[in-house]
Every structure is written in structure tokens, then in C-alpha cells.
Write a protein that holds these residues in place. Sequence first.
Motif, PDB file in Angstrom:
ATOM      1  N   ALA A 122      38.632  43.805  35.541  1.00 32.52           N
ATOM      2  CA  ALA A 122      39.767  43.994  36.454  1.00 32.52           C
ATOM      3  C   ALA A 122      40.993  43.206  36.015  1.00 32.52           C
ATOM      4  O   ALA A 122      42.101  43.458  36.496  1.00 32.52           O
ATOM      5  N   TRP A 123      40.826  42.261  35.125  1.00 30.33           N
ATOM      6  CA  TRP A 123      41.937  41.396  34.733  1.00 30.33           C
ATOM      7  C   TRP A 123      42.853  42.142  33.785  1.00 30.33           C
ATOM      8  O   TRP A 123      42.553  42.328  32.610  1.00 30.33           O
ATOM      9  N   ASP A 124      44.019  42.582  34.303  1.00 31.34           N
ATOM     10  CA  ASP A 124      44.944  43.384  33.514  1.00 31.34           C
ATOM     11  C   ASP A 124      45.927  42.508  32.759  1.00 31.34           C
ATOM     12  O   ASP A 124      46.211  41.383  33.158  1.00 31.34           O
ATOM     13  N   VAL A 125      46.448  43.103  31.710  1.00 33.64           N
ATOM     14  CA  VAL A 125      47.557  42.487  30.983  1.00 33.64           C
ATOM     15  C   VAL A 125      48.793  43.321  31.273  1.00 33.64           C
ATOM     16  O   VAL A 125      48.743  44.544  31.170  1.00 33.64           O
ATOM     17  N   PRO A 126      49.887  42.702  31.682  1.00 30.61           N
ATOM     18  CA  PRO A 126      51.085  43.497  32.005  1.00 30.61           C
ATOM     19  C   PRO A 126      51.582  44.252  30.777  1.00 30.61           C
ATOM     20  O   PRO A 126      51.412  43.789  29.638  1.00 30.61           O
ATOM     21  N   GLU A 127      52.200  45.409  31.026  1.00 27.02           N
ATOM     22  CA  GLU A 127      52.805  46.165  29.938  1.00 27.02           C
ATOM     23  C   GLU A 127      53.965  45.367  29.366  1.00 27.02           C
ATOM     24  O   GLU A 127      54.666  44.660  30.089  1.00 27.02           O
ATOM     25  N   HIS A 128      54.160  45.484  28.073  1.00 32.81           N
ATOM     26  CA  HIS A 128      55.265  44.769  27.457  1.00 32.81           C
ATOM     27  C   HIS A 128      55.818  45.607  26.320  1.00 32.81           C
ATOM     28  O   HIS A 128      55.109  46.416  25.735  1.00 32.81           O
ATOM     29  N   GLY A 129      57.093  45.400  26.039  1.00 35.95           N
ATOM     30  CA  GLY A 129      57.685  46.071  24.888  1.00 35.95           C
ATOM     31  C   GLY A 129      57.247  45.367  23.625  1.00 35.95           C
ATOM     32  O   GLY A 129      56.649  44.302  23.664  1.00 35.95           O
TER      33      GLY A 129
ATOM     34  N   TYR B 215      48.370  36.247  26.233  1.00 37.61           N
ATOM     35  CA  TYR B 215      48.695  36.277  27.662  1.00 37.61           C
ATOM     36  C   TYR B 215      47.549  35.728  28.494  1.00 37.61           C
ATOM     37  O   TYR B 215      47.750  34.932  29.420  1.00 37.61           O
ATOM     38  N   ARG B 216      46.335  36.138  28.195  1.00 37.53           N
ATOM     39  CA  ARG B 216      45.190  35.680  28.972  1.00 37.53           C
ATOM     40  C   ARG B 216      44.899  34.205  28.701  1.00 37.53           C
ATOM     41  O   ARG B 216      44.292  33.536  29.529  1.00 37.53           O
TER      42      ARG B 216
ATOM     43  N   ARG C 217      54.769  36.190  24.475  1.00 41.57           N
ATOM     44  CA  ARG C 217      55.668  36.856  23.529  1.00 41.57           C
ATOM     45  C   ARG C 217      56.049  35.913  22.397  1.00 41.57           C
ATOM     46  O   ARG C 217      56.056  36.293  21.227  1.00 41.57           O
TER      47      ARG C 217
ATOM     48  N   SER D 239      41.838  40.972  40.087  1.00 45.46           N
ATOM     49  CA  SER D 239      42.480  40.600  38.822  1.00 45.46           C
ATOM     50  C   SER D 239      43.028  39.182  38.912  1.00 45.46           C
ATOM     51  O   SER D 239      42.834  38.366  37.997  1.00 45.46           O
TER      52      SER D 239
ATOM     53  N   TYR E 214      37.107  40.892  26.015  1.00 43.51           N
ATOM     54  CA  TYR E 214      38.367  41.644  25.956  1.00 43.51           C
ATOM     55  C   TYR E 214      38.727  42.115  24.566  1.00 43.51           C
ATOM     56  O   TYR E 214      39.648  42.910  24.393  1.00 43.51           O
TER      57      TYR E 214
END
Lengths: 230, 201
Positions: free
Chosen positions: A50-57, B36-37, B46, B126, B149
Motif C-alpha cells: 500500500a505504500w505508494d511513491v508519488p508521481e514525479h517528473g 523517497y522511501r 530528487r 500507506s 519494493y
Amino acid sequence: MCDDRERLLGYLYNECDDEERRGVERHLETCETCQEELRGLRATRQDLLAWDVPEHGSVWKPFVPAKMAPRWRDIPAWAMAAAASLMFVVGAAGGVVTHAMFEGTGASAGQVASNAASTAQPATPRVAPAELSAMEQRMLRDMRAELASLQQQSARATLPPTQLVGMRPQEVTDQINTSEQRQFDSIFTMNNYLVKMKNSTDARIDALSQKVDALNNLLNTLLTQQQGGR
Amino acid sequence: MTRTDEELVARATAGDLDSFNQLVSRWERPIYALAYRTLGREEDARDVVQEAFLRAFRGLKGFKGEAKFSSWLYRITLNLCRDWIRRERRAPIVQVPEGTDPIDLADTQAAPTESVEELVSRRELSSAVAKAMAELPEEQRTAILLKEYHGLTFQEIADTLHCPLSTVKTRLYQGLSVLRRRLERRQAEEASLRRATWESS
């Protein structure tokens, strides 16, 4: 088995061989503790999804190769030497022409004649522009022919890259040495030719100068005779 | 024609910049996800991604191919994350929203069969997972990140982290066990809260 967590983990992630898998499954049939443990670990793995990573450019700016300027190393040494020599000779010839045409007072023929009566010094020899232009043209023609000949020699000396594949290192070294020697010989030959051309040019200029001197002397003599007859 | 990582590395080492660009395209998302995680902040992730690929580019000639390119890249990223955390002198911060705003959810695209309650529940889970992972010791968190992951095998994790296979399994098991207890406790608390809310209404 209850204490062998590594085997249980291997079974959980399907990273065990068939024998290990059968052993764990046999144990699970009779051990509720390990069954509960396995259930709990599987549920935890499910929750982790369930742990999502946000969308990024995109973060990275792609590399763009810089435009390559012509590399001087790619131009054969003999061509550079020939071009430099050509420029030298053309410049030198031009300097000689300019010097011969414009040295001295630049006076007209009448002034030369009147000056000749008062002074015994002959006027500075002049060479007609048309004759010098013709000489320059001959020089350039000869040099172009020589350059073309050298280019043909160099083309014959060049070994296509594909022929280098499969050659032993010593053979490649020998080819390179032979090629370099040919290039050096070409430059040396070119240099000798240019020296010869310069000497020839000097000789021609001397010959022309003597003709001019002779003509000037004749003119002076005629003028003197005319003045003496008056 | 799809080239392997090894082929692209060889071409990039020889000076083909486009091959390196292709490697980045292939690995940017997983590397960003790992950063990120690990760090918990998008801007920090980034920055780490940028630096990771720069270091990879500079170090390409020294990459001998003894390990997989991805393992090498993961290691660079993890080292950068560790340095980042130490430099900033703080534990990774997880962006946990205070509450879930139903209006905010209006812009969220739910799965076709997902109700709002399910979407809320998923986002809360989440956040809970992110929080629980942030509280783990670094070694356990890293092992779980790489396994869950990024799909690395036990051996690949051992190669990436330069530790024995048994150590990887121990860290994984201990980390999963801690997470299991915390998430089960959270679910129990939520169940208790729902029961109390229902009973009061």
C-alpha cells in the motif's frame, strides 16, 4: 523448524529448492505456531504494497553530445605541411613582385630620362606586371601538379581500416611505421621541391632584372646621343 | 532492439552518451522510489537521484561488472541517502497527512472498483506503513526496501550491502516481525475506534 526462521523466510519468498519447500510444508501441516507466523508475515507483505511513491517528473537532464569541431589531428601531416609551404611560397612570390614593382621613386619614363642626364645611377629595374603574373601562374601550376602527385602517393600508402583487423600487433606497428616513413619522405620531397622552386624563381627574377638593366642602359645611351647631337 | 544493462554500460564507457541516457531512463523510477522511501521527502529524493546518476556516470570506468549494474546503482543511492540523513542530522521524515480530506480525495483517481472508503483506507494504510518503516533501524528498513519494493533476491541484497546472506535474512525477518506487530496494533486500534464510533452513534 520453529526456530529455523531462515527456512521459513526462504519459503515465504519462494527462494528455496524443492527439498526445502517440501520440508517446510510437511512441518506446517502439524505446527500451528509456524502457520500463524507465516500468515502474519504474508499479511504484513500485503500491507507493505500500500505504500505508494508519488508521481514525479524526470529528474535527469539527458546528456547531449557537443558538436565536434574539426580535429586537426585528422588532417594528414603532409597536407598541412604542403598547405603551409604553398602559403609561404605564394606570399613570398607576392612579396617579391610587390617589392620589384614599387621599390624606388616610382617615376615615369620621362622623368627617368631627365634624371639620367644628371646622374649616372641607372633607374631601379622594373619587371612588367604581365610577365610576373605569368611567372606566378607557372609556379602555381607546377605546385598543384606536385600536390596532386603527393596525394596519389598518400592514397596508395593508406591502409583501409578493415585490413588492420586480424593483423598481429607487430604487423600493425610495422604498417604504422611504414606509413609514417612515407609521410615523412613526402614532406621531405615537397620541401626540396619548394626550395628548388624558390631558387628557380630567384634565377628568373635575376635574369629579368639583367634584361631591364640592359634596356635602361640602351635607353640612356640613346638619350645621351640625342642630347649630344643638339 | 533492447540492450542489456551490461551492453549499455559498455557503450557508455566507450563514450556513447545516449547509452547512459537510456540507462537513466530505465532506472530513474526505481532509484527515485528507493530514495523517497528511505528519506521520506520528494525534494530530497530528487536531489539524491540526480547525485546518484552523476556519480554513476563518473564512476562508470571503474565499474568492473562483478555485480549487477542495478545493485551497484542501488548501493550508490543508499550511501547517498545515509550521508544525507547524517548530514541533515535527522531521521527520515515521513510525510504523513494529519487527516484525510474528503475534498482532497475528489481529485484522486480511485481504482474503478474502489469506493471512497477503500481509497481512504488505502491512503491511511500507506501513511501507516511509511511511519512504521521510518521507525525501523536502518539495516532492517534497507533490507525490506530492497526485497519488497525492488524484488532483489537474498543474494543480490547481500551483494549490494556487502554483508553475509544469513545477515540479510535475519534483518528481513526482524524487520518484518516489527512491522507486523505495529501494523496489527494499528489495525486493532482502528477497529476499536470504529466500534466506539458506531456504538456512540
